[in-house]
Design an enzyme around this catalytic site. Structure first.
Site, PDB file in Angstrom:
ATOM      1  N   ASP A  39       0.090   2.063   8.462  1.00  7.98           N
ATOM      2  CA  ASP A  39      -0.431   1.226   9.554  1.00  7.98           C
ATOM      3  C   ASP A  39       0.372   1.286  10.859  1.00  7.98           C
ATOM      4  OD1 ASP A  39      -2.375   0.421   7.785  1.00  7.98           O
ATOM      5  OD2 ASP A  39      -1.343  -1.421   7.203  1.00  7.98           O
ATOM      6  N   ARG A  84      -5.143  -2.318   9.420  1.00  9.68           N
ATOM      7  CA  ARG A  84      -5.148  -3.792   9.459  1.00  9.68           C
ATOM      8  C   ARG A  84      -5.315  -4.261  10.906  1.00  9.68           C
ATOM      9  NH1 ARG A  84      -3.416  -6.114   4.565  1.00  9.68           N
ATOM     10  NH2 ARG A  84      -2.287  -4.616   3.291  1.00  9.68           N
ATOM     11  N   ARG A 118       1.003  -5.217  -5.339  1.00  7.27           N
ATOM     12  CA  ARG A 118       1.253  -6.374  -4.459  1.00  7.27           C
ATOM     13  C   ARG A 118       1.497  -7.547  -5.404  1.00  7.27           C
ATOM     14  NH1 ARG A 118      -0.791  -4.119   0.554  1.00  7.27           N
ATOM     15  NH2 ARG A 118      -2.634  -2.855   0.206  1.00  7.27           N
ATOM     16  N   GLY A 175       0.838  -1.206   0.000  1.00  6.86           N
ATOM     17  CA  GLY A 175       0.000   0.000   0.000  1.00  6.86           C
ATOM     18  C   GLY A 175       0.869   1.251   0.000  1.00  6.86           C
ATOM     19  N   ASP A 197       5.081  -4.849   5.875  1.00  7.64           N
ATOM     20  CA  ASP A 197       5.640  -6.139   6.308  1.00  7.64           C
ATOM     21  C   ASP A 197       5.691  -7.192   5.197  1.00  7.64           C
ATOM     22  OD1 ASP A 197       2.907  -6.457   6.343  1.00  7.64           O
ATOM     23  OD2 ASP A 197       2.907  -7.718   8.141  1.00  7.64           O
ATOM     24  N   LYS A 249     -23.336  15.239  27.211  1.00  7.42           N
ATOM     25  CA  LYS A 249     -22.452  15.348  26.042  1.00  7.42           C
ATOM     26  C   LYS A 249     -23.297  15.537  24.788  1.00  7.42           C
ATOM     27  CE  LYS A 249     -18.196  12.892  26.987  1.00  7.42           C
ATOM     28  NZ  LYS A 249     -17.328  11.798  26.608  1.00  7.42           N
ATOM     29  N   ARG A 274      18.951  11.102  -4.387  1.00  7.98           N
ATOM     30  CA  ARG A 274      19.907  12.219  -4.332  1.00  7.98           C
ATOM     31  C   ARG A 274      21.121  11.887  -3.457  1.00  7.98           C
ATOM     32  NH1 ARG A 274      16.502  17.824  -5.058  1.00  7.98           N
ATOM     33  NH2 ARG A 274      15.992  17.358  -7.228  1.00  7.98           N
ATOM     34  N   ASP A 320       2.633  -0.718  11.791  1.00 10.34           N
ATOM     35  CA  ASP A 320       2.555  -2.084  12.322  1.00 10.34           C
ATOM     36  C   ASP A 320       3.863  -2.851  12.220  1.00 10.34           C
ATOM     37  OD1 ASP A 320       2.540  -2.268   9.586  1.00 10.34           O
ATOM     38  OD2 ASP A 320       0.870  -3.670   9.454  1.00 10.34           O
ATOM     39  N   THR A 343       4.366   2.567   5.395  1.00 13.66           N
ATOM     40  CA  THR A 343       2.968   2.136   5.503  1.00 13.66           C
ATOM     41  C   THR A 343       2.266   3.036   6.520  1.00 13.66           C
ATOM     42  OG1 THR A 343       1.492   0.425   6.383  1.00 13.66           O
ATOM     43  CG2 THR A 343       3.746   0.305   7.116  1.00 13.66           C
ATOM     44  N   GLY A 399      -9.549  13.886  20.660  1.00 14.61           N
ATOM     45  CA  GLY A 399     -10.474  13.982  21.789  1.00 14.61           C
ATOM     46  C   GLY A 399     -11.712  13.125  21.604  1.00 14.61           C
TER      47      GLY A 399
END
Ligand code: F6P
Length: 320
Positions: free
Chosen positions: A128, A172, A72, A11, A103, A214, A25, A130, A126, A186
């Site tokens: 993510d 993911r 991919r 991704g 990954d 609220k 560079r 992760d 990524t 918040g």
């Protein structure tokens, strides 16, 4: 080593272009011949490789996406495919490869590095966040800022109508986008794969908020738990509050990289080229405690997950 190629895989993530620019560079400044590979490992297999110069990366630092495109690749996960990829690089005399990706891309790179004579340096790209060995992956900061902008807008309309909004974010099986956005935005609740969903506790929290007057409730939901629609249906069965959903989707993957991501991109790109020139094979470039590190790729892939208990605690207390 005289020739180095760069590719982006998996991704896309904001900051990939800034990182390509840095790698190209810096490589050129060290008298390397630099090459770009189109569409990740797919392009490698097809020999879609071209020479890159200083001007090839002009005016891209601020652009999201990746000028090298990404894909991919199934074929690269076979040993046969990786051998073909190695031959494509060897035919051009390229000995070093910079892989910017997540990954899946790291796993492919680790195999290429151990089965062939191509030296590999991986950069975590990524949204993510992760990859455990690095505090931050490239693109995460920008993605969270994109979520925060959306949450600000969503809050305006939800509070006007006294509604609850479930905002589904990517990641993911990693809840970092949801958790960091919940604290920064918040939010009133966060639901992540790490903590799981406690429907009764969430419903009780919403009711408590209602009692306290609220005017809106924002729930940050990580895609790794369930969809916003599914959570809406589950909540609708236990509360009579007015519920809405927003799935932010690929909006999170685009956009101009933040300063933080541009700095990481520059530092990661330089470090990856330094590793290759120094002859280090199978390196995973990352950042820990603000310092740029180059770990062994195999070790990086099995690094233990960061402890998020303090962040969850902060989030829980401030969300109430
Ligand atoms: O890995 C990045 C990511 O954006 C994930 O957060 C998400 O689950 C996935 O990619 C989406 O993939 P695709 O673009 O193939 O739909």
């Amino acid at each position: 080593m005289k020739k180095i190629a760069v590719l982006t895989s998996g991704g896309d993530a904001p900051g990939m272009n800034a990182c390509i620019r840095a790698a190209v560079r810096f490589g050129l400044s060290k008298n390397m011949e630099m090459y770009g590979v189109m569409r990740g490992y797919e392009g490698l297999l097809k020999g879609d490789i071209f020479r890159m110069f200083r001007h090839s990366v002009t005016d891209i630092i601020q652009r999201g996406g990746t000028i090298l495109k990404t894909a991919r690749s199934e074929r690269f996960f076979d040993e046969e495919g990786r051998k073909e990829a190695r031959d494509r690089l060897a035919a051009l005399g390229i000995e070093g490869l910079v892989v910017i990706g997540g990954d899946g891309s790291f796993n492919g790179a680790a195999k290429l590095a151990c089965e062939t004579d191509i030296k590999v340096a991986c950069i975590p790209g990524t949204i993510d966040n992760d990859l455990n060995y690095t505090d931050y992956t490239l693109g995460f900061d920008t993605a969270v800022n994109t979520v925060l902008n959306a949450v600000n807008n969503i809050r305006d309309t939800m509070s006007s109508h006294d509604r609850v909004c479930i905002v589904e974010v990517m990641g993911r099986s990693c809840g970092d986008i949801a958790l960091f956005s919940a604290i920064g935005g918040g939010a009133d609740a966060v639901v992540t794969p790490e903590k799981g969903l406690d429907l009764d506790a969430l419903a009780a929290q919403l009711k408590q908020g209602e009692k306290l007057g609220k005017s809106s409730n924002i729930i940050l939901l990580s895609e790794g738990v369930c969809s916003a629609q599914s959570l809406k249906e589950q909540l609708a069965a236990v509360t009579d509050m007015t519920l809405r959903t927003v799935t932010l989707g690929h909006v999170q993957r685009g956009g101009s990289p933040s300063l933080r991501d541009r700095l990481l991109a520059a530092r990661f790109g330089v470090k990856a080229i330094e590793c290759l020139i120094a002859g280090k094979n199978a390196a995973a470039v990352g950042v820990r405690n603000e310092e740029i590190v180059a770990d062994d790729l195999q070790k990086a892939l099995v690094y233990p997950a960061a402890d998020r208990s303090e962040l969850f605690k902060v989030c829980e207390i401030l969300c109430r």
